[in-house]
Design an enzyme around this catalytic site. Structure first.
Site, PDB file in Angstrom:
ATOM      1  N   GLU A   1      15.106   2.040  18.283  1.00 37.28           N
ATOM      2  CA  GLU A   1      14.271   3.199  18.631  1.00 37.28           C
ATOM      3  C   GLU A   1      13.439   2.983  19.889  1.00 37.28           C
ATOM      4  OE1 GLU A   1      11.811   3.372  14.996  1.00 37.28           O
ATOM      5  OE2 GLU A   1      10.070   2.893  16.238  1.00 37.28           O
TER       6      GLU A   1
ATOM      7  N   CYS B   1       9.053  -2.333   2.777  1.00 40.00           N
ATOM      8  CA  CYS B   1       8.703  -3.733   3.050  1.00 40.00           C
ATOM      9  C   CYS B   1       8.674  -3.950   4.559  1.00 40.00           C
ATOM     10  CB  CYS B   1       9.709  -4.670   2.391  1.00 40.00           C
ATOM     11  SG  CYS B   1      11.398  -4.437   2.977  1.00 40.00           S
ATOM     12  N   PRO B   2       7.995  -5.000   5.017  1.00 37.54           N
ATOM     13  CA  PRO B   2       7.955  -5.234   6.466  1.00 37.54           C
ATOM     14  C   PRO B   2       9.292  -5.763   6.987  1.00 37.54           C
ATOM     15  CG  PRO B   2       6.574  -6.834   5.275  1.00 37.54           C
ATOM     16  CD  PRO B   2       7.243  -5.997   4.253  1.00 37.54           C
TER      17      PRO B   2
ATOM     18  N   ASP C   1       9.813  -6.777  -5.187  1.00 34.55           N
ATOM     19  CA  ASP C   1       8.869  -7.335  -4.215  1.00 34.55           C
ATOM     20  C   ASP C   1       8.704  -8.811  -4.554  1.00 34.55           C
ATOM     21  OD1 ASP C   1       6.553  -8.022  -2.706  1.00 34.55           O
ATOM     22  OD2 ASP C   1       5.946  -5.923  -2.686  1.00 34.55           O
TER      23      ASP C   1
ATOM     24  N   ASP D   1      12.813   7.539   9.359  1.00 31.31           N
ATOM     25  CA  ASP D   1      11.768   7.829  10.348  1.00 31.31           C
ATOM     26  C   ASP D   1      11.760   6.739  11.409  1.00 31.31           C
ATOM     27  OD1 ASP D   1       9.396   9.291  11.238  1.00 31.31           O
ATOM     28  OD2 ASP D   1       8.268   7.506  10.628  1.00 31.31           O
TER      29      ASP D   1
ATOM     30  N   THR E   1      11.207   4.579   5.879  1.00 33.63           N
ATOM     31  CA  THR E   1      10.064   4.907   6.744  1.00 33.63           C
ATOM     32  C   THR E   1       9.388   3.622   7.209  1.00 33.63           C
ATOM     33  OG1 THR E   1       8.715   5.068   4.758  1.00 33.63           O
ATOM     34  CG2 THR E   1       9.508   7.156   5.683  1.00 33.63           C
ATOM     35  N   SER E   2      10.077   2.484   7.015  1.00 31.07           N
ATOM     36  CA  SER E   2       9.398   1.207   7.260  1.00 31.07           C
ATOM     37  C   SER E   2       9.648   0.673   8.673  1.00 31.07           C
ATOM     38  CB  SER E   2       9.820   0.204   6.201  1.00 31.07           C
ATOM     39  OG  SER E   2       8.709  -0.527   5.784  1.00 31.07           O
ATOM     40  N   ARG E   3      10.785   0.039   8.866  1.00 30.51           N
ATOM     41  CA  ARG E   3      11.187  -0.413  10.201  1.00 30.51           C
ATOM     42  C   ARG E   3      12.709  -0.289  10.301  1.00 30.51           C
ATOM     43  NH1 ARG E   3       6.796   0.300  11.577  1.00 30.51           N
ATOM     44  NH2 ARG E   3       5.283  -1.116  12.493  1.00 30.51           N
TER      45      ARG E   3
ATOM     46  N   HIS F   1       9.634   8.390  14.155  1.00 32.97           N
ATOM     47  CA  HIS F   1       8.488   7.523  13.840  1.00 32.97           C
ATOM     48  C   HIS F   1       7.183   8.328  13.779  1.00 32.97           C
ATOM     49  CE1 HIS F   1       7.614   2.975  13.832  1.00 32.97           C
ATOM     50  NE2 HIS F   1       6.671   3.604  13.161  1.00 32.97           N
TER      51      HIS F   1
ATOM     52  N   LYS G   1       0.827  -1.216   0.000  1.00 35.68           N
ATOM     53  CA  LYS G   1       0.000   0.000   0.000  1.00 35.68           C
ATOM     54  C   LYS G   1       0.864   1.271   0.000  1.00 35.68           C
ATOM     55  CE  LYS G   1      -2.075  -1.912   3.508  1.00 35.68           C
ATOM     56  NZ  LYS G   1      -1.686  -3.308   3.293  1.00 35.68           N
ATOM     57  N   ILE G   2       1.869   1.313   0.892  1.00 30.61           N
ATOM     58  CA  ILE G   2       2.697   2.524   0.996  1.00 30.61           C
ATOM     59  C   ILE G   2       3.642   2.628  -0.195  1.00 30.61           C
ATOM     60  CG2 ILE G   2       4.421   3.725   2.404  1.00 30.61           C
ATOM     61  CD1 ILE G   2       3.074   2.350   4.876  1.00 30.61           C
TER      62      ILE G   2
HETATM   63  P1  NAD Z   1       1.918  -3.867   2.855  1.00 27.98           P
HETATM   64  O1  NAD Z   1       1.722  -5.170   3.564  1.00 27.98           O
HETATM   65  O2  NAD Z   1       0.769  -3.276   2.101  1.00 27.98           O
HETATM   66  O3  NAD Z   1       3.143  -3.994   1.836  1.00 27.98           O
HETATM   67  C1  NAD Z   1       4.364  -4.582   2.154  1.00 27.98           C
HETATM   68  C2  NAD Z   1       4.948  -5.117   0.864  1.00 27.98           C
HETATM   69  O4  NAD Z   1       6.258  -5.589   1.152  1.00 27.98           O
HETATM   70  C3  NAD Z   1       4.147  -6.297   0.290  1.00 27.98           C
HETATM   71  O5  NAD Z   1       3.849  -6.071  -1.076  1.00 27.98           O
HETATM   72  C4  NAD Z   1       5.096  -7.479   0.451  1.00 27.98           C
HETATM   73  O6  NAD Z   1       4.977  -8.449  -0.570  1.00 27.98           O
HETATM   74  C5  NAD Z   1       6.448  -6.765   0.383  1.00 27.98           C
HETATM   75  N1  NAD Z   1       7.545  -7.570   0.894  1.00 27.98           N
HETATM   76  C6  NAD Z   1       7.514  -8.586   1.783  1.00 27.98           C
HETATM   77  N2  NAD Z   1       8.747  -9.091   1.926  1.00 27.98           N
HETATM   78  C7  NAD Z   1       9.562  -8.383   1.103  1.00 27.98           C
HETATM   79  C8  NAD Z   1      10.942  -8.432   0.798  1.00 27.98           C
HETATM   80  N3  NAD Z   1      11.737  -9.356   1.358  1.00 27.98           N
HETATM   81  N4  NAD Z   1      11.428  -7.550  -0.086  1.00 27.98           N
HETATM   82  C9  NAD Z   1      10.631  -6.642  -0.684  1.00 27.98           C
HETATM   83  N5  NAD Z   1       9.315  -6.548  -0.429  1.00 27.98           N
HETATM   84  C10 NAD Z   1       8.799  -7.413   0.448  1.00 27.98           C
HETATM   85  O7  NAD Z   1       2.452  -2.858   3.949  1.00 27.98           O
HETATM   86  P2  NAD Z   1       2.402  -1.262   3.911  1.00 27.98           P
HETATM   87  O8  NAD Z   1       1.130  -0.793   4.508  1.00 27.98           O
HETATM   88  O9  NAD Z   1       2.799  -0.793   2.561  1.00 27.98           O
HETATM   89  O10 NAD Z   1       3.546  -0.921   4.979  1.00 27.98           O
HETATM   90  C11 NAD Z   1       4.915  -1.178   4.707  1.00 27.98           C
HETATM   91  C12 NAD Z   1       5.686  -1.048   6.006  1.00 27.98           C
HETATM   92  O11 NAD Z   1       5.655   0.321   6.432  1.00 27.98           O
HETATM   93  C13 NAD Z   1       5.061  -1.809   7.197  1.00 27.98           C
HETATM   94  O12 NAD Z   1       5.534  -3.111   7.249  1.00 27.98           O
HETATM   95  C14 NAD Z   1       5.505  -1.004   8.387  1.00 27.98           C
HETATM   96  O13 NAD Z   1       6.670  -1.595   8.900  1.00 27.98           O
HETATM   97  C15 NAD Z   1       5.853   0.364   7.826  1.00 27.98           C
HETATM   98  N6  NAD Z   1       5.031   1.447   8.381  1.00 27.98           N
HETATM   99  C16 NAD Z   1       5.655   2.517   8.947  1.00 27.98           C
HETATM  100  C17 NAD Z   1       4.918   3.571   9.459  1.00 27.98           C
HETATM  101  C18 NAD Z   1       5.576   4.787  10.060  1.00 27.98           C
HETATM  102  O14 NAD Z   1       4.894   5.591  10.716  1.00 27.98           O
HETATM  103  N7  NAD Z   1       6.864   4.993   9.872  1.00 27.98           N
HETATM  104  C19 NAD Z   1       3.522   3.518   9.406  1.00 27.98           C
HETATM  105  C20 NAD Z   1       2.911   2.410   8.800  1.00 27.98           C
HETATM  106  C21 NAD Z   1       3.671   1.382   8.293  1.00 27.98           C
END
Ligand code: NAD
Length: 329
Positions: A263, A205-206, A174, A258, A232-234, A295, A154-155
């Protein structure tokens, strides 16, 4: 239902109370983070509401279960701090907020990128000192640059659309690419090609055992010299000490984050008066080509409302039918 809300901030309380307009639940607001020590505070609460840095390991989950908790409502998307196997053993259901505003996070990633590239921090500081010289503020056009996006969920998709709008060439990786990519002018490639060709890499990615330290000494060395890295992920996606070395050597041009791998003991609190014990973090933020936010990528009005409403839907669904509409699977 009695719900213990850990890591409560005033904005969580406001948005959850507004979402529970019908006063269906009895809320206990706990400012502490959830871990094995704080878990007994949830005694006799059927549900616990937790946030990103709450630690739901075996000990925490066992304590919660012994004290009557049966449902965990995460008010975030990521669930890397929850031991799902233990939750299953204890017959606890875990719900989350899979999407609250992918735009909020994607837009924040763009904010980090633009701030670093156009040296907005330094420029603003100069102007406030009546220094209008431009030397040292040189950036580059994003138009025509190659952007590598890791994770097309989604992001990632929101971020890809914004970068295409800037006129960038977008490469993405992905293992389970989003079908929506077929409608976008972005190119799926393998990860080594993405690292080699991208001027900017953004992580969406997660965090999992497969993605822990995805950016390490070896992968950082395979990137284009001087490339920008945005996360901005983890935090655990990046090996911080390897990133510091790459920044110091010029291999990495800039880092915008972020999230930070350690953290947990730092973020979400005012620690300006506390001793600075994390030397690696201090070293990281001392670098002028590093931009860190605590964050806050999710932190928009729209996202807070969506988080509260989905969390309420999860709690209500679990209470009335025994199944939450957004389970962690
Ligand atoms: P999502 O589940 O919609 O998308 C994650 C994508 O990552 C999926 O398409 C999945 O197939 C892909 N993925 C899985 N393993 C992978 C790999 N090894 N290599 C590449 N891609 C891979 O999740 P989202 O809503 O897009 O969120 C993504 C991440 O953003 C979350 O996991 C979360 O950690 C982070 N996040 C951060 C904040 C923030 O405030 N900083 C807020 C929300 C989410």
């Amino acid at each position: 239902m009695k719900i213990a809300v850990f890591s409560t901030k005033p904005y969580d309380r406001r948005s959850l109370q507004a979402a529970d307009g019908a006063h269906l639940h009895e809320w206990t607001w706990i400012e502490e983070r959830l871990d094995a020590q704080s878990a007994p505070q949830a005694k006799n609460h059927e549900a616990v509401c937790a946030f990103v840095n709450d630690l739901l390991d075996r000990k925490t989950l066992e304590t919660l279960a012994q004290n009557g908790t049966k449902f965990i409502a995460l008010r975030c998307a990521g669930f890397d701090k929850v031991d799902l196997q233990v939750a299953r053993e204890l017959n606890m259901e875990v719900g989350r907020v899979p999407a609250y505003s992918p735009h909020a996070v994607a837009e924040h990633a763009v904010a980090l990128l633009l701030t670093l590239n156009r040296r907005i921090r330094e420029a603003d500081a100069r102007v406030h000192r009546f220094n209008f010289a431009l030397e040292g503020l040189l950036g580059f056009d994003l138009y025509g640059k190659t952007v590598g996006v890791v994770g097309t969920g989604k992001i990632g998709l929101c971020f890809i659309r914004i970068m295409l709008g800037f006129g960038c060439r977008v490469l993405c990786f992905d293992p389970f690419p989003s079908p929506e990519l077929a409608h976008l002018d972005a190119h799926l490639v393998e990860l080594p090609e993405l690292f080699e060709q991208s001027d900017i890499v953004s992580l969406h990615c997660p965090l999992s055992p497969q993605t822990h330290h995805l950016l390490n000494a070896q992968t950082l060395a395979s990137m284009k010299r001087g490339a920008f890295l945005i996360n901005t992920s983890r935090g655990g996606l990046i090996d911080t000490s390897a990133a510091i070395k790459a920044l110091e050597s010029g291999q990495l041009g800039a880092l915008g984050i972020d999230v930070y791998e350690n953290e947990g003991p730092l973020f979400f609190e005012d620690r300006s008066q506390s001793p600075r014990t994390d030397e690696e973090f201090s070293r990281l933020i001392s670098l002028s080509n590093v931009l860190v936010t605590g964050h806050q990528a999710f932190f928009t009005r729209e996202a807070l409302d969506n988080i509260a409403q989905t969390t309420l839907a999860n709690l209500n669904g679990w209470q009335t039918s025994g199944s939450c509409p957004n389970p962690v699977v």
